[in-house]
Design a protein around this motif. Structure first.
Motif, PDB file in Angstrom:
ATOM      1  N   ASN A  65     -26.810 -19.859  -2.890  1.00  0.00           N
ATOM      2  CA  ASN A  65     -27.956 -19.819  -1.982  1.00  0.00           C
ATOM      3  C   ASN A  65     -29.187 -19.390  -2.740  1.00  0.00           C
ATOM      4  OD1 ASN A  65     -26.858 -20.275   0.839  1.00  0.00           O
ATOM      5  ND2 ASN A  65     -25.560 -18.573   0.185  1.00  0.00           N
ATOM      6  N   LYS A  66     -30.335 -19.907  -2.319  1.00  0.00           N
ATOM      7  CA  LYS A  66     -31.638 -19.473  -2.826  1.00  0.00           C
ATOM      8  C   LYS A  66     -32.526 -19.199  -1.622  1.00  0.00           C
ATOM      9  CE  LYS A  66     -32.615 -23.143  -5.150  1.00  0.00           C
ATOM     10  NZ  LYS A  66     -33.269 -24.147  -5.993  1.00  0.00           N
ATOM     11  N   PHE A  67     -33.301 -18.130  -1.727  1.00  0.00           N
ATOM     12  CA  PHE A  67     -34.215 -17.756  -0.661  1.00  0.00           C
ATOM     13  C   PHE A  67     -35.530 -17.304  -1.279  1.00  0.00           C
ATOM     14  CE2 PHE A  67     -29.890 -16.449   0.375  1.00  0.00           C
ATOM     15  CZ  PHE A  67     -29.661 -17.067   1.586  1.00  0.00           C
ATOM     16  N   THR A  68     -36.585 -17.341  -0.490  1.00  0.00           N
ATOM     17  CA  THR A  68     -37.841 -16.734  -0.914  1.00  0.00           C
ATOM     18  C   THR A  68     -38.367 -15.875   0.215  1.00  0.00           C
ATOM     19  OG1 THR A  68     -39.168 -18.615  -0.176  1.00  0.00           O
ATOM     20  CG2 THR A  68     -38.494 -18.594  -2.488  1.00  0.00           C
ATOM     21  N   ASP A  69     -39.099 -14.858  -0.174  1.00  0.00           N
ATOM     22  CA  ASP A  69     -39.788 -13.984   0.779  1.00  0.00           C
ATOM     23  C   ASP A  69     -41.049 -13.497   0.086  1.00  0.00           C
ATOM     24  OD1 ASP A  69     -40.581 -12.323   2.810  1.00  0.00           O
ATOM     25  OD2 ASP A  69     -38.987 -10.863   2.538  1.00  0.00           O
ATOM     26  N   GLY A  70     -42.149 -14.169   0.345  1.00  0.00           N
ATOM     27  CA  GLY A  70     -43.401 -13.804  -0.304  1.00  0.00           C
ATOM     28  C   GLY A  70     -43.307 -13.994  -1.810  1.00  0.00           C
ATOM     29  N   ALA A  71     -43.494 -12.905  -2.558  1.00  0.00           N
ATOM     30  CA  ALA A  71     -43.475 -12.947  -4.025  1.00  0.00           C
ATOM     31  C   ALA A  71     -42.073 -12.782  -4.590  1.00  0.00           C
ATOM     32  CB  ALA A  71     -44.393 -11.853  -4.578  1.00  0.00           C
ATOM     33  N   TRP A  72     -41.070 -12.849  -3.748  1.00  0.00           N
ATOM     34  CA  TRP A  72     -39.686 -12.654  -4.191  1.00  0.00           C
ATOM     35  C   TRP A  72     -38.889 -13.934  -4.061  1.00  0.00           C
ATOM     36  CZ3 TRP A  72     -37.551  -8.203  -6.191  1.00  0.00           C
ATOM     37  CH2 TRP A  72     -38.370  -7.060  -6.148  1.00  0.00           C
ATOM     38  N   ALA A  73     -38.051 -14.192  -5.080  1.00  0.00           N
ATOM     39  CA  ALA A  73     -37.040 -15.249  -5.021  1.00  0.00           C
ATOM     40  C   ALA A  73     -35.689 -14.547  -5.116  1.00  0.00           C
ATOM     41  CB  ALA A  73     -37.212 -16.237  -6.165  1.00  0.00           C
ATOM     42  N   ILE A  74     -34.753 -14.987  -4.307  1.00  0.00           N
ATOM     43  CA  ILE A  74     -33.438 -14.351  -4.237  1.00  0.00           C
ATOM     44  C   ILE A  74     -32.382 -15.411  -4.501  1.00  0.00           C
ATOM     45  CG2 ILE A  74     -31.857 -13.032  -2.770  1.00  0.00           C
ATOM     46  CD1 ILE A  74     -35.124 -12.956  -1.371  1.00  0.00           C
ATOM     47  N   LEU A  75     -31.415 -15.048  -5.320  1.00  0.00           N
ATOM     48  CA  LEU A  75     -30.361 -15.975  -5.742  1.00  0.00           C
ATOM     49  C   LEU A  75     -28.999 -15.363  -5.474  1.00  0.00           C
ATOM     50  CD1 LEU A  75     -29.244 -18.394  -7.470  1.00  0.00           C
ATOM     51  CD2 LEU A  75     -29.604 -16.923  -9.471  1.00  0.00           C
ATOM     52  N   GLU A  76     -28.149 -16.103  -4.785  1.00  0.00           N
ATOM     53  CA  GLU A  76     -26.738 -15.760  -4.669  1.00  0.00           C
ATOM     54  C   GLU A  76     -25.993 -16.763  -5.538  1.00  0.00           C
ATOM     55  OE1 GLU A  76     -23.350 -14.991  -1.259  1.00  0.00           O
ATOM     56  OE2 GLU A  76     -25.007 -16.340  -0.806  1.00  0.00           O
ATOM     57  N   TRP A  77     -25.121 -16.275  -6.429  1.00  0.00           N
ATOM     58  CA  TRP A  77     -24.502 -17.149  -7.417  1.00  0.00           C
ATOM     59  C   TRP A  77     -23.010 -16.833  -7.576  1.00  0.00           C
ATOM     60  CZ3 TRP A  77     -22.193 -14.435 -11.264  1.00  0.00           C
ATOM     61  CH2 TRP A  77     -22.662 -13.144 -11.518  1.00  0.00           C
ATOM     62  N   ARG A  78     -22.363 -17.773  -8.245  1.00  0.00           N
ATOM     63  CA  ARG A  78     -20.984 -17.578  -8.688  1.00  0.00           C
ATOM     64  C   ARG A  78     -20.858 -18.276 -10.024  1.00  0.00           C
ATOM     65  NH1 ARG A  78     -17.882 -22.250  -7.936  1.00  0.00           N
ATOM     66  NH2 ARG A  78     -18.867 -23.734  -6.550  1.00  0.00           N
ATOM     67  N   ASP A  79     -19.766 -18.022 -10.718  1.00  0.00           N
ATOM     68  CA  ASP A  79     -19.501 -18.767 -11.944  1.00  0.00           C
ATOM     69  C   ASP A  79     -18.150 -19.441 -11.814  1.00  0.00           C
ATOM     70  OD1 ASP A  79     -17.494 -16.939 -12.590  1.00  0.00           O
ATOM     71  OD2 ASP A  79     -18.421 -16.293 -14.443  1.00  0.00           O
ATOM     72  N   PRO A  80     -17.808 -20.335 -12.734  1.00  0.00           N
ATOM     73  CA  PRO A  80     -16.560 -21.094 -12.603  1.00  0.00           C
ATOM     74  C   PRO A  80     -15.298 -20.235 -12.586  1.00  0.00           C
ATOM     75  CG  PRO A  80     -18.001 -22.135 -14.208  1.00  0.00           C
ATOM     76  CD  PRO A  80     -18.620 -20.812 -13.866  1.00  0.00           C
ATOM     77  N   LYS A  81     -15.355 -19.035 -13.144  1.00  0.00           N
ATOM     78  CA  LYS A  81     -14.163 -18.178 -13.180  1.00  0.00           C
ATOM     79  C   LYS A  81     -14.016 -17.307 -11.942  1.00  0.00           C
ATOM     80  CE  LYS A  81     -13.710 -17.939 -18.185  1.00  0.00           C
ATOM     81  NZ  LYS A  81     -13.543 -17.020 -19.329  1.00  0.00           N
ATOM     82  N   GLY A  82     -15.003 -17.309 -11.062  1.00  0.00           N
ATOM     83  CA  GLY A  82     -14.882 -16.556  -9.825  1.00  0.00           C
ATOM     84  C   GLY A  82     -15.769 -15.332  -9.712  1.00  0.00           C
ATOM     85  N   LEU A  83     -16.493 -14.990 -10.758  1.00  0.00           N
ATOM     86  CA  LEU A  83     -17.428 -13.879 -10.675  1.00  0.00           C
ATOM     87  C   LEU A  83     -18.545 -14.254  -9.716  1.00  0.00           C
ATOM     88  CD1 LEU A  83     -18.182 -11.080 -11.842  1.00  0.00           C
ATOM     89  CD2 LEU A  83     -19.514 -12.284 -13.576  1.00  0.00           C
ATOM     90  N   ARG A  84     -18.976 -13.300  -8.904  1.00  0.00           N
ATOM     91  CA  ARG A  84     -20.037 -13.544  -7.930  1.00  0.00           C
ATOM     92  C   ARG A  84     -21.087 -12.455  -8.043  1.00  0.00           C
ATOM     93  NH1 ARG A  84     -19.155 -17.118  -3.962  1.00  0.00           N
ATOM     94  NH2 ARG A  84     -17.099 -18.046  -3.861  1.00  0.00           N
ATOM     95  N   GLY A  85     -22.307 -12.809  -7.658  1.00  0.00           N
ATOM     96  CA  GLY A  85     -23.364 -11.810  -7.667  1.00  0.00           C
ATOM     97  C   GLY A  85     -24.616 -12.338  -7.000  1.00  0.00           C
ATOM     98  N   CYS A  86     -25.666 -11.529  -7.097  1.00  0.00           N
ATOM     99  CA  CYS A  86     -26.952 -11.931  -6.556  1.00  0.00           C
ATOM    100  C   CYS A  86     -28.058 -11.339  -7.417  1.00  0.00           C
ATOM    101  CB  CYS A  86     -27.112 -11.525  -5.101  1.00  0.00           C
ATOM    102  SG  CYS A  86     -26.974  -9.759  -4.819  1.00  0.00           S
ATOM    103  N   GLY A  87     -29.196 -11.962  -7.367  1.00  0.00           N
ATOM    104  CA  GLY A  87     -30.338 -11.505  -8.141  1.00  0.00           C
ATOM    105  C   GLY A  87     -31.603 -11.573  -7.314  1.00  0.00           C
ATOM    106  N   PHE A  88     -32.479 -10.607  -7.556  1.00  0.00           N
ATOM    107  CA  PHE A  88     -33.760 -10.514  -6.877  1.00  0.00           C
ATOM    108  C   PHE A  88     -34.848 -10.579  -7.940  1.00  0.00           C
ATOM    109  CE2 PHE A  88     -30.563  -8.649  -4.301  1.00  0.00           C
ATOM    110  CZ  PHE A  88     -30.883  -8.985  -3.007  1.00  0.00           C
ATOM    111  N   PHE A  89     -35.780 -11.508  -7.805  1.00  0.00           N
ATOM    112  CA  PHE A  89     -36.805 -11.774  -8.802  1.00  0.00           C
ATOM    113  C   PHE A  89     -38.180 -11.576  -8.163  1.00  0.00           C
ATOM    114  CE2 PHE A  89     -33.032 -14.114  -9.765  1.00  0.00           C
ATOM    115  CZ  PHE A  89     -32.935 -14.192 -11.149  1.00  0.00           C
ATOM    116  N   HIS A  90     -38.920 -10.580  -8.631  1.00  0.00           N
ATOM    117  CA  HIS A  90     -40.285 -10.378  -8.161  1.00  0.00           C
ATOM    118  C   HIS A  90     -41.202 -11.150  -9.099  1.00  0.00           C
ATOM    119  CE1 HIS A  90     -43.744  -7.413  -7.122  1.00  0.00           C
ATOM    120  NE2 HIS A  90     -43.874  -8.566  -6.518  1.00  0.00           N
TER     121      HIS A  90
END
Length: 117
Positions: A65-90
């Motif tokens: 998933n990707k989202f934006t909120d004003g000056a922020w971009a937000i990423l929900e991710w996974r990798d092929p081995k099953g690791l998952r996470g999220c990132g917040f980018f100002h």
């Protein structure tokens, strides 16, 4: 660039394992804080962090998933081995000034054990 355009370029550079292209997306005084580690401050230090990580493991960011909120971009991710996470980018004036990432360090170490070199 808008925050989502910066995020799209970040994803492409990450998946190309290109620390130079990634570093170019950050403000010179940016901070990258992956919460399982100490914050990394400055574009050059962020570039070095990515270079070391790409040398240690093959990493792939699959966007969930990707989202934006004003000056922020937000990423929900996974990798092929099953690791998952999220990132917040100002993003300010087309550059990342702050990034925070959340992922499970224990799972990462099990999926990507440190090399014995």
């Amino acid at each position: 660039m808008t925050p989502i355009e910066v995020l799209d370029r970040w994803i492409a550079a990450f998946n190309a394992a290109d620390p130079d292209a990634l570093a170019a997306l950050y403000h010179p005084d940016a901070v990258n804080h992956q919460v399982v580690r100490e914050p990394v401050a400055g574009r050059d230090a962020i570039r070095a962090m990515f270079a070391a990580e790409f040398a240690a493991a093959e990493m792939v960011c699959i966007v969930e998933n990707k989202f934006t909120d004003g000056a922020w971009a937000i990423l929900e991710w996974r990798d092929p081995k099953g690791l998952r996470g999220c990132g917040f980018f100002h993003v300010v004036e087309g550059r990342i000034v702050f990034q925070r990432g959340y992922w499970d360090r224990l799972s990462a170490e099990m999926l990507y054990p440190p090399s014995s070199d």
